[in-house]
Design an enzyme around this catalytic site. Sequence first.
Site, mmCIF file in Angstrom:
data_model
loop_
_atom_site.group_PDB
_atom_site.id
_atom_site.type_symbol
_atom_site.label_atom_id
_atom_site.label_comp_id
_atom_site.label_asym_id
_atom_site.label_seq_id
_atom_site.Cartn_x
_atom_site.Cartn_y
_atom_site.Cartn_z
ATOM 1 C CG HIS A 59 -2.257 -0.504 -4.199
ATOM 2 N ND1 HIS A 59 -2.471 0.826 -3.911
ATOM 3 C CD2 HIS A 59 -2.648 -1.193 -3.092
ATOM 4 C CE1 HIS A 59 -2.978 0.932 -2.698
ATOM 5 N NE2 HIS A 59 -3.093 -0.276 -2.189
ATOM 6 C CB SER A 77 -0.864 0.054 1.259
ATOM 7 O OG SER A 77 -1.470 -1.153 1.526
ATOM 8 C CD GLU A 129 -2.368 3.703 -6.730
ATOM 9 O OE1 GLU A 129 -2.405 3.086 -5.649
ATOM 10 O OE2 GLU A 129 -2.346 4.941 -6.798
ATOM 11 C CG ASN A 145 -3.117 4.612 0.526
ATOM 12 O OD1 ASN A 145 -4.268 4.663 0.946
ATOM 13 N ND2 ASN A 145 -2.508 3.470 0.301
HETATM 14 N N1 LIG Z 1 -5.918 -4.875 3.739
HETATM 15 C C1 LIG Z 1 -6.075 -3.961 2.798
HETATM 16 O O1 LIG Z 1 -7.115 -3.291 2.705
HETATM 17 C C2 LIG Z 1 -4.990 -3.755 1.764
HETATM 18 C C3 LIG Z 1 -5.308 -3.073 0.584
HETATM 19 C C4 LIG Z 1 -4.296 -2.923 -0.387
HETATM 20 C C5 LIG Z 1 -3.019 -3.423 -0.152
HETATM 21 N N2 LIG Z 1 -2.743 -4.077 1.022
HETATM 22 C C6 LIG Z 1 -1.388 -4.624 1.202
HETATM 23 O O2 LIG Z 1 -1.426 -6.012 0.934
HETATM 24 C C7 LIG Z 1 -0.445 -6.689 1.732
HETATM 25 C C8 LIG Z 1 -1.114 -7.784 2.541
HETATM 26 O O3 LIG Z 1 -2.117 -7.214 3.350
HETATM 27 P P1 LIG Z 1 -3.280 -8.099 4.005
HETATM 28 O O4 LIG Z 1 -4.272 -7.126 4.543
HETATM 29 O O5 LIG Z 1 -3.712 -9.163 3.054
HETATM 30 O O6 LIG Z 1 -2.483 -8.775 5.226
HETATM 31 P P2 LIG Z 1 -2.854 -10.096 6.076
HETATM 32 O O7 LIG Z 1 -2.212 -9.917 7.385
HETATM 33 O O8 LIG Z 1 -4.325 -10.385 5.989
HETATM 34 O O9 LIG Z 1 -2.115 -11.282 5.269
HETATM 35 C C9 LIG Z 1 -0.723 -11.409 5.161
HETATM 36 C C10 LIG Z 1 -0.404 -12.879 4.961
HETATM 37 O O10 LIG Z 1 0.961 -13.002 4.594
HETATM 38 C C11 LIG Z 1 1.509 -14.113 5.253
HETATM 39 N N3 LIG Z 1 2.954 -13.939 5.320
HETATM 40 C C12 LIG Z 1 3.668 -13.103 6.097
HETATM 41 N N4 LIG Z 1 4.984 -13.213 5.832
HETATM 42 C C13 LIG Z 1 5.102 -14.136 4.860
HETATM 43 C C14 LIG Z 1 6.202 -14.688 4.155
HETATM 44 N N5 LIG Z 1 7.455 -14.307 4.390
HETATM 45 N N6 LIG Z 1 5.948 -15.639 3.206
HETATM 46 C C15 LIG Z 1 4.676 -16.032 2.944
HETATM 47 N N7 LIG Z 1 3.601 -15.525 3.579
HETATM 48 C C16 LIG Z 1 3.813 -14.608 4.532
HETATM 49 C C17 LIG Z 1 0.811 -14.144 6.613
HETATM 50 O O11 LIG Z 1 0.892 -15.424 7.193
HETATM 51 C C18 LIG Z 1 -0.606 -13.726 6.214
HETATM 52 O O12 LIG Z 1 -1.415 -14.857 5.902
HETATM 53 C C19 LIG Z 1 0.237 -5.601 2.562
HETATM 54 O O13 LIG Z 1 1.400 -5.173 1.898
HETATM 55 C C20 LIG Z 1 -0.815 -4.495 2.588
HETATM 56 O O14 LIG Z 1 -0.251 -3.228 2.779
HETATM 57 C C21 LIG Z 1 -3.705 -4.265 1.973
#
Ligand SMILES: NC(=O)c1ccc[n+]([C@@H]2O[C@H](COP(=O)([O-])OP(=O)(O)OC[C@H]3O[C@@H](n4cnc5c(N)ncnc54)[C@H](O)[C@@H]3O)[C@@H](O)[C@H]2O)c1
Length: 277
Positions: free
Chosen positions: A135, A114, A147, A185
């Site tokens: 994104h 993000s 994005e 953002n």
């Molecule tokens: N949540 C949102 O609204 C949103 C929107 C856009 C972008 N993002 C981005 O997407 C990414 C993930 O966010 P999320 O909300 O899905 O997080 P989340 O915590 O729901 O999921 C992350 C997952 O990654 C796994 N993980 C962590 N380290 C790892 C590794 N080294 N190898 C393999 N798996 C690993 C964890 O076990 C977990 O299941 C982040 O970079 C976040 O900034 C989130």
Amino acid sequence: MGVVGCGLMGHGIAQVAAQAGYDVVLVDLKPEFVAKGVAGIERSLAKFVEKKTLADADAKAARARIQTATDNKALAGCDLVVEAIVEDADVKRKLFAELDGIVGPQAILASNTSSIPITLLASATKRPDRFIGMHFMNPVPLMKLVEVIRGADTSDATLATVVAAGQKMGKEVHACRDFPGFISNRVLMPMINEAIFCLNEGVATAEDIDAIMKLGMNHPMGPLQLADFIGLDTCLAILNVLFDGFKDPKYRPCPLLVQKVQAGHLGRKSGRGFYTY
Ligand SMILES: NC(=O)c1ccc[n+]([C@@H]2O[C@H](COP(=O)([O-])OP(=O)(O)OC[C@H]3O[C@@H](n4cnc5c(N)ncnc54)[C@H](O)[C@@H]3O)[C@@H](O)[C@H]2O)c1
């Protein structure tokens, strides 16, 4: 296509890729994390079938296209790997350095970050020309936008391939350059922050601030409710990225936001933020 991280975003990305006809390898650290992500995909596909927006046979075919693993080596045959793990630059750089040695020389690596600079993540690999930001928005199966962020060395060919992949997944793809907060953002967070300043200064109640922005600007939800949905810790982290990246005081996080995070009132996920859930 490979997807690393089966959380909220990763399982959604795997789902839309499989629905678009891609064979997908979905990886997380532990079998229970993978199982949770797959359960989320199955629930979402079932909902589309129930609403009659997806044929049962197509849902089954999409599910069958997703393989899972807990070892990144399973990604060796992928042409595009999208990373969706924790929002931590060091952890992501370590993962990308490892993926760089696993996937083939032509493969493209993409991050769903993000807010972390794409150029910083790309420099952990020897393929910064085949590295890009992809994104997706939450919830991935419903939100139309991807994005796409071009790092300093992302090639035209990589951009074109990733735009085409996003479109194949049924998304509208819009590209921008790699500056703090990208577009989404950088524009959204100052609005949310200003709404928090208004609340902090007693200009209006949370309900009135949200109603004014909803009804007056035709936004589907007010900025304080949206902040609660995103997570106040996430909002604070992104504002800090903007503040550090531009060194401009206009991005300074409102002290009320800092205090909410200190108190553990993180929004909907913790049961309390600007509203109680
Ligand atoms: N949540 C949102 O609204 C949103 C929107 C856009 C972008 N993002 C981005 O997407 C990414 C993930 O966010 P999320 O909300 O899905 O997080 P989340 O915590 O729901 O999921 C992350 C997952 O990654 C796994 N993980 C962590 N380290 C790892 C590794 N080294 N190898 C393999 N798996 C690993 C964890 O076990 C977990 O299941 C982040 O970079 C976040 O900034 C989130």
